[in-house]
Design an enzyme around this catalytic site. Structure first.
Site, PDB file in Angstrom:
ATOM      1  CG  ASP A 128      -0.606   0.081   2.608  1.00  0.00           C
ATOM      2  OD1 ASP A 128       0.813  -0.410   2.640  1.00  0.00           O
ATOM      3  OD2 ASP A 128      -1.114   0.280   3.489  1.00  0.00           O
ATOM      4  CG  LEU A 183       6.653   0.102  -3.204  1.00  0.00           C
ATOM      5  CD1 LEU A 183       6.233   0.249  -4.634  1.00  0.00           C
ATOM      6  CD2 LEU A 183       7.708   1.405  -3.051  1.00  0.00           C
ATOM      7  CE1 TYR A 234      -0.426  -8.216  -3.393  1.00  0.00           C
ATOM      8  CE2 TYR A 234       1.858  -7.713  -2.797  1.00  0.00           C
ATOM      9  CZ  TYR A 234       0.967  -7.447  -3.461  1.00  0.00           C
ATOM     10  OH  TYR A 234       0.790  -6.171  -4.221  1.00  0.00           O
ATOM     11  NE  ARG A 245       2.610  -8.415   5.314  1.00  0.00           N
ATOM     12  CZ  ARG A 245       1.647  -7.820   4.932  1.00  0.00           C
ATOM     13  NH1 ARG A 245       0.190  -7.932   4.994  1.00  0.00           N
ATOM     14  NH2 ARG A 245       1.813  -6.339   4.263  1.00  0.00           N
ATOM     15  NE  ARG A 256      -6.597  -4.270   3.099  1.00  0.00           N
ATOM     16  CZ  ARG A 256      -7.288  -2.917   3.108  1.00  0.00           C
ATOM     17  NH1 ARG A 256      -8.029  -2.331   4.218  1.00  0.00           N
ATOM     18  NH2 ARG A 256      -7.213  -2.207   2.005  1.00  0.00           N
ATOM     19  N   GLY A 309     -15.081   5.628  -2.352  1.00  0.00           N
ATOM     20  CA  GLY A 309     -15.556   4.799  -3.379  1.00  0.00           C
ATOM     21  C   GLY A 309     -16.087   5.740  -4.455  1.00  0.00           C
ATOM     22  CG  ASP A 344      -2.685   1.442  -1.807  1.00  0.00           C
ATOM     23  OD1 ASP A 344      -3.306   1.656  -0.814  1.00  0.00           O
ATOM     24  OD2 ASP A 344      -2.231   0.376  -2.406  1.00  0.00           O
TER      25      ASP A 344
END
Length: 317
Positions: free
Chosen positions: A29, A31, A92, A108, A174, A236, A268
């Site tokens: 996210d 990066l 991932y 991870r 998350r 959204g 992101d």
């Protein structure tokens, strides 16, 4: 020049169907936001006014080398990326349904980025952060750290803020990364983080899931009660709701998208587009417009980081 340091983790990304065709790339996210910030920077009148540094840890393996090279090609400063001889990047897998919604599988737990606060050279990074204008991180940045390292990072952020560094935060909640079923731990951590936050760039669905907010306005009010001065709630297809201090909240609408292909990096890319305008001096509403514009393009393509041609077309539209 404005200098932003973005703290987080980047992983190897596999995108496709298990035991079927897959594309290998990288993503994470923060990066992703750094990449889109650099691309948005190039659309500014004076792009040299913003320096983007990524703060993370990688291994010494060929995949780490390849990722580092590609970040540099995007214009990201990698002088604050530490190298860990014992560990490698996380991995991932993204699986998409017919509506473009995604599910993830992660590997991870032993990634280099997870143990960045224990790196022998972390003191050098902490000293360097004292000289930047803004630090940006996400809830995923906090979630992946061991408990004691998370406390250390929060303490560092408090010190930086006290010394004039602006702190920006995207909650990016998350649940799978937070093992406490009743969410007590994550709420405690997030409240501590919000009290250190000058600019919040959050997604309403995440906030509703964690806090039970009924409307984006409820999210704005809760963030304001915690002392967050500038608040952006992404919602959204409905665009976003933005508010600064006690000014009236404003809705910043977005253009409808006929066909959503992949929502992987919607938030992101919004963050990257927003920050590229905000750091160049744009008003919050104008920065949100750029964020909406870029996110609306990104979700029409597969993968977290789309090609530069489509990015620039969105930014120059």
């Amino acid at each position: 020049m404005k200098h932003i340091a973005i703290i987080g983790e980047c992983m190897i990304e596999l995108n496709g169907k298990p035991f079927g065709p897959m594309q290998q790339t990288y993503g994470g996210d923060t990066l992703n936001a750094a990449v889109y910030l650099c691309r948005g920077r190039e659309a500014n009148l004076h792009p040299e006014q913003i320096k983007v540094s990524y703060v993370s840890a990688l291994g010494a393996d060929p995949l780490s080398e390849g990722m580092l090279t590609r970040w540099q090609q995007e214009g990201i400063d990698t002088s604050l990326v530490l190298r860990d001889e014992r560990r490698s990047p996380g991995l991932y897998l993204i699986q998409l349904d017919d509506q473009g919604e995604r599910t993830f599988l992660y590997w991870r737990n032993q990634s280099a980025a997870r143990y960045i606060m224990q790196h022998p050279q972390i003191a050098d990074i902490e000293s360097a952060l004292a000289n930047v204008d803004m630090v940006f991180l996400s809830g995923i940045t906090l979630a992946i750290l061991p408990d004691e390292d998370r406390v250390e990072l929060l303490s560092l952020l408090a010190e930086l803020r006290q010394n004039g560094v602006e702190i920006a935060f995207d909650s990016n909640f998350r649940p799978a990364l937070w093992p406490n079923d009743d969410n007590a731990t994550v709420k405690f951590i997030y409240e501590a983080m919000y009290q250190l936050t000058d600019l919040a760039l959050v997604t309403f669905d995440d906030e509703q899931n964690l806090w039970g907010d009924q409307t984006p306005s409820d999210t704005l009010d809760r963030l304001a009660s915690l002392g967050v001065r500038r608040r952006v709630v992404k919602n959204g297809a409905d665009g976003c709701l933005v508010q600064e201090l006690t000014s009236p909240a404003q809705i910043v609408s977005t253009q409808p998208v006929e066909r959503v292909v992949d929502t992987t990096s919607a938030g992101d890319s919004f963050n990257g587009g927003f920050l590229s305008a905000y750091l160049a001096g744009a008003e919050l509403v104008n920065a949100c417009q750029r964020g909406n514009q870029l996110a609306g393009t990104v979700i029409q393509h597969r993968g977290a980081i789309i090609d530069k041609i489509h990015t620039q077309a969105a930014l120059n539209a």
